[in-house]
Design an enzyme around this catalytic site. Structure first.
Site, PDB file in Angstrom:
ATOM      1  N   CYS A 189       0.818  -1.202   0.000  1.00 22.10           N
ATOM      2  CA  CYS A 189       0.000   0.000   0.000  1.00 22.10           C
ATOM      3  C   CYS A 189       0.862   1.266   0.000  1.00 22.10           C
ATOM      4  CB  CYS A 189      -0.962   0.097   1.185  1.00 22.10           C
ATOM      5  SG  CYS A 189      -2.084  -1.277   1.313  1.00 22.10           S
ATOM      6  N   ARG A 229       4.035  -0.301  -4.694  1.00 22.12           N
ATOM      7  CA  ARG A 229       3.766  -0.801  -3.346  1.00 22.12           C
ATOM      8  C   ARG A 229       2.471  -1.606  -3.274  1.00 22.12           C
ATOM      9  NH1 ARG A 229       6.783   1.752   0.542  1.00 22.12           N
ATOM     10  NH2 ARG A 229       5.272   1.141   2.106  1.00 22.12           N
ATOM     11  N   TRP A 255      -2.608  -2.818  -1.635  1.00 20.79           N
ATOM     12  CA  TRP A 255      -2.232  -4.222  -1.738  1.00 20.79           C
ATOM     13  C   TRP A 255      -3.117  -4.915  -0.691  1.00 20.79           C
ATOM     14  CZ3 TRP A 255      -0.134  -8.203   1.245  1.00 20.79           C
ATOM     15  CH2 TRP A 255       0.410  -9.278   0.533  1.00 20.79           C
ATOM     16  N   ASN A 294      -1.858   2.175   5.506  1.00 22.10           N
ATOM     17  CA  ASN A 294      -0.931   1.135   5.060  1.00 22.10           C
ATOM     18  C   ASN A 294      -0.542   0.358   6.305  1.00 22.10           C
ATOM     19  OD1 ASN A 294       1.259  -0.353   4.060  1.00 22.10           O
ATOM     20  ND2 ASN A 294       2.675   1.363   4.268  1.00 22.10           N
ATOM     21  N   GLY A 295      -0.876  -0.934   6.357  1.00 21.60           N
ATOM     22  CA  GLY A 295      -0.545  -1.738   7.532  1.00 21.60           C
ATOM     23  C   GLY A 295      -1.685  -2.683   7.852  1.00 21.60           C
ATOM     24  N   GLU A 355      18.497 -17.185  -6.688  1.00 17.72           N
ATOM     25  CA  GLU A 355      18.070 -15.860  -7.141  1.00 17.72           C
ATOM     26  C   GLU A 355      17.522 -15.928  -8.571  1.00 17.72           C
ATOM     27  OE1 GLU A 355      17.391 -13.160  -5.878  1.00 17.72           O
ATOM     28  OE2 GLU A 355      17.597 -11.611  -7.392  1.00 17.72           O
ATOM     29  N   LYS A 400      13.814 -14.779  -9.490  1.00 16.62           N
ATOM     30  CA  LYS A 400      13.569 -13.721 -10.493  1.00 16.62           C
ATOM     31  C   LYS A 400      12.597 -14.234 -11.548  1.00 16.62           C
ATOM     32  CE  LYS A 400      14.653 -10.838  -9.122  1.00 16.62           C
ATOM     33  NZ  LYS A 400      15.370 -10.352  -7.984  1.00 16.62           N
ATOM     34  N   GLU A 403       8.970 -14.813 -10.147  1.00 10.27           N
ATOM     35  CA  GLU A 403       8.196 -13.643  -9.705  1.00 10.27           C
ATOM     36  C   GLU A 403       7.726 -12.758 -10.856  1.00 10.27           C
ATOM     37  OE1 GLU A 403       9.950 -10.633  -7.103  1.00 10.27           O
ATOM     38  OE2 GLU A 403      11.912 -10.993  -7.956  1.00 10.27           O
ATOM     39  N   HIS A 429      19.701 -35.866  -6.236  1.00 12.06           N
ATOM     40  CA  HIS A 429      19.029 -36.427  -5.058  1.00 12.06           C
ATOM     41  C   HIS A 429      17.524 -36.156  -5.084  1.00 12.06           C
ATOM     42  CE1 HIS A 429      22.837 -37.540  -3.259  1.00 12.06           C
ATOM     43  NE2 HIS A 429      23.293 -36.347  -3.619  1.00 12.06           N
ATOM     44  N   LYS A 438       6.494  -4.173  -3.737  1.00 11.00           N
ATOM     45  CA  LYS A 438       7.929  -3.952  -3.583  1.00 11.00           C
ATOM     46  C   LYS A 438       8.398  -4.133  -2.148  1.00 11.00           C
ATOM     47  CE  LYS A 438      12.002  -2.529  -4.930  1.00 11.00           C
ATOM     48  NZ  LYS A 438      12.796  -3.577  -5.581  1.00 11.00           N
TER      49      LYS A 438
HETATM   50  O1  M6R Z   1      13.302  -4.476   0.806  1.00 11.11           O
HETATM   51  P1  M6R Z   1      13.873  -5.819   1.138  1.00 11.11           P
HETATM   52  O2  M6R Z   1      15.248  -6.003   0.572  1.00 11.11           O
HETATM   53  O3  M6R Z   1      13.834  -6.135   2.601  1.00 11.11           O
HETATM   54  O4  M6R Z   1      12.935  -6.855   0.401  1.00 11.11           O
HETATM   55  C1  M6R Z   1      13.090  -8.240   0.599  1.00 11.11           C
HETATM   56  C2  M6R Z   1      12.260  -9.028  -0.379  1.00 11.11           C
HETATM   57  O5  M6R Z   1      10.907  -8.753  -0.219  1.00 11.11           O
HETATM   58  C3  M6R Z   1      12.659  -8.713  -1.828  1.00 11.11           C
HETATM   59  O6  M6R Z   1      14.010  -8.922  -2.057  1.00 11.11           O
HETATM   60  C4  M6R Z   1      11.837  -9.592  -2.817  1.00 11.11           C
HETATM   61  O7  M6R Z   1      12.208 -10.929  -2.675  1.00 11.11           O
HETATM   62  C5  M6R Z   1      12.030  -9.094  -4.245  1.00 11.11           C
HETATM   63  N1  M6R Z   1      10.761  -8.960  -4.891  1.00 11.11           N
HETATM   64  C6  M6R Z   1      12.848  -9.993  -5.081  1.00 11.11           C
HETATM   65  O8  M6R Z   1      13.036  -9.519  -6.369  1.00 11.11           O
END
Ligand code: M6R
Length: 617
Positions: free
Chosen positions: A2, A27, A74, A100-101, A490, A494, A497, A513, A612
């Protein structure tokens, strides 16, 4: 999670709020809404979908005014509907609120308010908060002096709230005023020229002012057209500290790039230069950090390190673990922040705690930091957003200095975390057994990282071709070893997501395994095959996959010889120092995921269900 914006001033609040919401859309983008106060009336327009859709609705309704609030959602409590979109208005029509929260005790408060005759149009916790303010306001005496009835009713309400909030509230009886408050959700006050703006982050207000006050947990801001004041939940006045944002609005725009993610991938050479600037010792043999607030002597006493983070930042911690253990020979433990906060794991008394977080607002990471501090440990933060909650609560820290990262998929923040992790390893190693000449070699290697990344980025056209070939698959494996095992994780994160392709990351030799059962011509594997003493082992794993008809994309050091026919596609990366390898290896997986997502027509910067910065549990 949010985004909120509030405006008080002389300009058209609606246009300023919509522009702010557009910048905060990363957000959350389930719904958006705006409310302006005009002539003792609160006019609300809200809609499911993106801010662009809201803008069209706003234009139709001719909404205007000089005081207003806006929200991009969100969803947490209640589905994605127009009714659940913010702002919410109290059932007496007196207050409008954005939030937001998460209000954890909303159910009992709602029951109480229903008993008092308040009514609800949505399923949200936010509407409960709004009505509770109306309830306290009704009981609050009118005052000629001191804090206004508006501010006091918000203060009283927040004293009853369990959970997290960044809020902005309008009241019809106080035209031209906004009351904002925060607890564990970010809220910044922009101090402009005859105007004030509240926002979840600086990107929403930097086009109007670079002077900001970072509100702290438990603080309440009261904005009027002529002034602002800050006080605490306990009614103490706070003297505000006005900071200056060091980046400008163009840093938060995508310019000629199709997506923020693309812009941020290609910005990485400069981002790395910024992250290392001024951080090498005069003799060029080690790293130095200004903000750690810990003496070299105290550092030498440390016997273990604990790193906590979430998502991509957690992968950066895993690489850091590898480098610290390899070069400084100090044991490191890495935990998911969300697990650490509840695991109550035993910690060695001489542990130095680190958290990594781009946003500095990830609630699990913040909670891990607090838990470590509660146990009496010193906590350092690697963090990108200046003035974030994590930056403020940590005992010391290292800023990433890569400017705003807007794309939901983290890229430049990740490689700068890898760089800072490598610098921490160097600093610790030089305090122990690493020689001066090895230190100089390490430093030179890190200084060369931006150019190596530039070189790796030149493979973009080739990677785009490869992405076309693989965009139709449903599953993919990412396999790497040692410092590139976290890169396999990673790469998989990537890809899933932003392109919604199911992907898994594994240590390459673990594949046999279990995951090997997935291998067929329908499940490609991305292999990291850098030049190393275990190169032949990596090739063996590739051959095991090839024998089962699995397509292979190899990310291999330039010049290494792969047996003929073992890889279907090869993406070369430059040969480099071990500390730089993970940074360079990140580039092809970022580009591959990006181009695959583009090829599949995905909304790269706003992937479904994601936001984000994850400020809810
Ligand atoms: O702001 P932060 O680095 O704490 O965020 C952590 C994760 O939410 C963030 O890295 C998330 O996994 C990303 N969307 C990955 O691309």
């Amino acid at each position: 999670m949010c985004g909120i914006v509030g405006y008080v001033g002389k300009q058209n609040a609606v246009a300023i709020i919509l522009e702010g919401l557009k910048r905060l859309e990363y957000r959350g983008y389930d719904s958006a809404g705006v409310c302006v106060e005009k002539g003792r009336k609160l006019d609300v327009v809200k809609k499911t979908g993106r801010v662009d859709r809201l803008a069209k609705e706003v234009a139709k309704s001719r909404l205007s005014g000089t005081t207003g609030i806006g929200h991009t959602r969100w969803a947490t409590h209640g589905g994605v509907t127009d009714a659940n979109a913010h702002p919410h208005v109290s059932s007496d029509g007196r207050f409008a609120l954005i939030h937001n929260g998460v209000i954890e005790n909303y159910a009992q408060m709602k029951k109480f308010l229903l008993g008092k005759g308040y009514t609800f149009k949505s399923e949200t916790d936010t509407e409960v908060l709004c009505n509770l303010i109306a309830y306290h306001y009704a009981k609050e005496p009118k005052r000629a002096k001191g804090p206004s009835r508006f501010v006091e009713s918000v203060r009283k309400t927040l004293r009853h709230v369990e959970g997290t909030y960044g809020i902005a509230v309008l009241c019809v009886d106080f035209p031209g005023e906004i009351v904002g408050a925060r607890k564990a959700s970010p809220l910044i006050l922009g101090v402009g020229d005859q105007e004030y703006i509240l926002a979840s982050d600086a990107s929403a207000l930097v086009s109007r002012t670079q002077n900001v006050v970072y509100l702290k947990d438990g603080e309440i801001a009261h904005l009027t057209p002529k002034a602002f004041s800050i006080s605490t939940l306990d009614q103490d006045d706070v003297s505000p500290v006005v900071d200056t944002i060091t980046w400008s609005v163009s840093d938060a725009e995508k310019g000629a790039h199709a997506h923020f993610m693309e812009k941020e991938i290609f910005e990485q050479p400069t981002a790395l230069e910024n992250a290392m600037r001024g951080r090498f010792s005069a003799d060029g043999s080690t790293a130095q950090f200004g903000g750690l607030n810990i003496t070299p002597g105290e550092f030498r006493e440390i016997e273990r390190f604990m790193f906590c983070a979430c998502g991509t930042a957690w992968h950066a911690c895993l690489v850091t673990e590898h480098l610290i253990e390899r070069f400084a020979r100090i044991p490191v433990e890495v935990d998911y922040a969300s697990e650490f906060r509840y695991r109550n794991s035993p910690l060695h008394p001489r542990t130095l705690f680190f958290v990594m977080s781009q946003s500095g607002e990830t609630i699990d990471t913040l909670a891990a930091l607090r838990e470590a501090k509660r146990k009496g440990y010193r906590v350092m933060a690697v963090n990108n957003v200046v003035g974030s909650s994590i930056a403020r609560e940590a005992d010391g820290g290292i800023y990433q200095h890569v400017g705003p990262e807007v794309g939901v998929a983290s890229t430049k923040a990740f490689t700068s975390q890898l760089l800072i992790g490598a610098m921490i390893a160097l600093y610790l190693a030089r305090m122990r057994d690493m020689s001066f000449s090895d230190g100089v070699e390490y430093v030179e290697a890190l200084k060369g990282a931006p150019d190596l990344v530039r070189h790796a980025l030149k493979q973009a056209p080739r990677i785009r071709e490869i992405a076309r070939k693989y965009a139709g698959y449903h599953d993919m494996l990412f396999l790497g070893r040692l410092s590139l095992f976290p890169l396999a994780l990673e790469g998989a994160l990537k890809l899933k997501e932003i392109s919604y392709i199911h992907a898994e990351g594994y240590p390459a030799a673990e594949m046999k395994h279990g995951p090997i059962a997935l291998i067929s011509e329908k499940c490609p594997a991305v292999f990291f095959a850098p030049k190393s003493e275990i190169f032949s082992k990596i090739v063996s794993s590739m051959q095991e996959i090839k024998a089962r008809k699995g397509p292979i994309i190899a990310i291999a050091t330039e010049g290494v010889e792969l047996p003929k026919g073992v890889a279907d596609d090869v993406i070369p990366i430059p040969d480099c120092h071990e500390a730089v390898l993970p940074i360079v290896a990140a580039i092809p997986v970022q580009l591959l995921s990006y181009y695959i997502a583009v090829e599949r027509g995905c909304d790269v910067d706003k992937p479904r269900n994601l936001a984000k910065s994850v400020t809810v549990e």
